[in-house]
Write an enzyme that holds these catalytic residues in place. Structure first.
Site, mmCIF file in Angstrom:
data_model
loop_
_atom_site.group_PDB
_atom_site.id
_atom_site.type_symbol
_atom_site.label_atom_id
_atom_site.label_comp_id
_atom_site.label_asym_id
_atom_site.label_seq_id
_atom_site.Cartn_x
_atom_site.Cartn_y
_atom_site.Cartn_z
ATOM 1 N N ALA A 57 0.850 -1.189 0.000
ATOM 2 C CA ALA A 57 0.000 0.000 0.000
ATOM 3 C C ALA A 57 0.885 1.238 0.000
ATOM 4 C CB ALA A 57 -0.920 -0.008 1.219
ATOM 5 N N GLN A 100 -0.341 -0.873 -5.288
ATOM 6 C CA GLN A 100 -1.604 -0.540 -4.630
ATOM 7 C C GLN A 100 -1.509 0.895 -4.121
ATOM 8 O OE1 GLN A 100 -2.783 -1.869 -0.537
ATOM 9 N NE2 GLN A 100 -4.227 -3.163 -1.655
ATOM 10 N N TYR A 182 -9.684 1.905 5.379
ATOM 11 C CA TYR A 182 -8.978 3.111 4.961
ATOM 12 C C TYR A 182 -9.939 4.035 4.211
ATOM 13 C CZ TYR A 182 -5.042 0.376 6.568
ATOM 14 O OH TYR A 182 -4.197 -0.376 7.362
ATOM 15 N N ARG A 230 -9.231 -3.110 -4.651
ATOM 16 C CA ARG A 230 -9.334 -4.028 -3.514
ATOM 17 C C ARG A 230 -10.454 -3.540 -2.613
ATOM 18 N NH1 ARG A 230 -4.559 -6.787 0.144
ATOM 19 N NH2 ARG A 230 -5.674 -8.751 0.277
ATOM 20 N N LEU A 301 -6.073 -16.635 4.457
ATOM 21 C CA LEU A 301 -5.802 -17.975 4.974
ATOM 22 C C LEU A 301 -5.831 -19.028 3.867
ATOM 23 C CD1 LEU A 301 -7.689 -17.945 8.418
ATOM 24 C CD2 LEU A 301 -5.292 -17.424 7.908
ATOM 25 N N ARG A 324 1.144 -13.302 4.124
ATOM 26 C CA ARG A 324 1.993 -13.864 5.182
ATOM 27 C C ARG A 324 2.632 -15.176 4.739
ATOM 28 N NH1 ARG A 324 -2.405 -11.473 7.549
ATOM 29 N NH2 ARG A 324 -1.997 -9.993 9.243
#
Length: 364
Positions: A57, A100, A182, A230, A301, A324
């Protein structure tokens, strides 16, 4: 043949496979300028064999940073610093690089996560935050300043200027950040937007400013550069932003030339209740894909190659994005290709690393 490792077209951009590396904030910039950390971070990910790499970002204005250490793209200096990193990465990887573009809104002016992430008030070295309405994220945060028409026009210009800088840097695709609580998400959600003018109240009005920003960017960059968005498909709070409103928003974006939707969720309020489980956000991507036909990116996930393969093969999404998981295993696409019997791009210098029995893993 593995569907995860088939090509996909985003407008005129072709990706070699459906694995996307999500934008991941590194909180390692200096005055918005990329540093050697970004070269190391993006450099290793650009050798991973994924189809697309997103730069984190990137704030379009100084007050739009989450922390004082966020990456930015609002000046000649920030453009030059990021350009140095991209040029170096480009010498050794042909992986398409996307960016982004973001404005943190009321969630700006905070500590870095490893220092606690708390809001920093202006007297303590922070800055005045901005939002659709004068409603703080946490009750004890500095109250954000509600944006007037002049400020909205300036922020639209900031997004466009950053997009034009990204084009000059050779960025392959642009993603507008309208998720995770945001600024643009704050306009969409009735929990954070209580305006009574043309930018608030009804769904049509709450979508207006994010759509204006998207249109301004789409009009300002060449047609060959895909522009996507997004979103947070739901606030995970009753009476907040939800999947049905997200479908309407996606349809409006589609009418304006949107190339893809990156489907996340949450982040608007500390009161959210998220039922975490493997692939818990995938049904949102599937719903938007079915309703619009737009290419969707599923996130959240997704950790196992068979799981990612099933998402693509079943038509739940067109791409999967890892964050992650890629930090923990920067060679995840290599290992997924080995497990699924596919091939992946790898630098010549690493071809000798193929384990015994996987001599055809790397595309040569």
């Amino acid at each position: 043949m593995s569907q995860l490792f088939t090509p996909i077209h985003l407008g005129k951009l072709t990706l070699s496979n459906r694995i996307v590396i999500s934008p991941m904030c590194q909180y390692s910039a200096e005055q918005g300028q990329a540093t050697d950390w970004h070269l190391i971070h993006l450099g290793q990910l650009a050798l991973s064999g994924a189809g697309l790499l997103f730069i984190e970002a990137t704030a379009v204005a100084p007050e739009g940073r989450i922390t004082a250490h966020d990456l930015g793209l609002w000046s000649d200096q920030t453009e030059a610093a990021l350009g140095r990193v991209i040029k170096s990465v480009r010498q050794h990887s042909a992986m398409p690089i996307a960016i982004q573009l973001a404005h943190a809104g009321r969630k700006a002016s905070t500590q870095v996560p490893w220092a606690g992430g708390q809001s920093i008030a202006p007297p303590q070295g922070g800055w005045q935050t901005l939002a659709p309405s004068a409603l703080p994220f946490n009750p004890d945060d500095t109250v954000p300043r509600a944006l007037d028409d002049a400020a909205l026009q300036r922020i639209r210009h900031d997004f466009v200027a950053a997009a034009q800088r990204a084009v000059r840097l050779g960025i392959a695709a642009i993603e507008l950040h309208a998720a995770h609580g945001y600024l643009l998400h704050e306009f969409l959600s009735p929990l954070s937007n209580i305006r009574t003018d043309r930018y608030g109240s009804t769904l049509e009005n709450r979508m207006r400013f994010p759509l204006e920003v998207f249109e301004a960017i789409r009009d300002a960059v060449p047609d060959n550069i895909p522009v996507g968005v997004r979103i947070s498909a739901t606030d995970w709070i009753p009476h907040g932003w939800d999947i049905e409103q997200s479908v309407v928003f996606a349809q409006e974006l589609q009418h304006r030339g949107c190339s893809f939707i990156d489907v996340s969720s949450g982040g608007l309020s500390p009161l959210q209740q998220i039922p975490l489980s493997a692939g818990y956000q995938v049904p949102f991507a599937e719903r938007i894909r079915q309703a619009t036909g737009l290419p969707t990116i599923a996130v959240g996930l997704i950790s196992e190659p068979e799981q990612a393969e099933a998402i693509i093969a079943s038509g739940q999404a067109d791409m999967v994005a890892l964050a992650r998981g890629m930090l923990y295993d920067p060679r995840w696409p290599w290992h997924a290709a080995a497990q699924l019997g596919a091939q992946v791009d790898a630098p010549h210098q690493y071809w000798r690393s193929q384990p015994r029995g996987l001599k055809d893993l790397f595309r040569q």
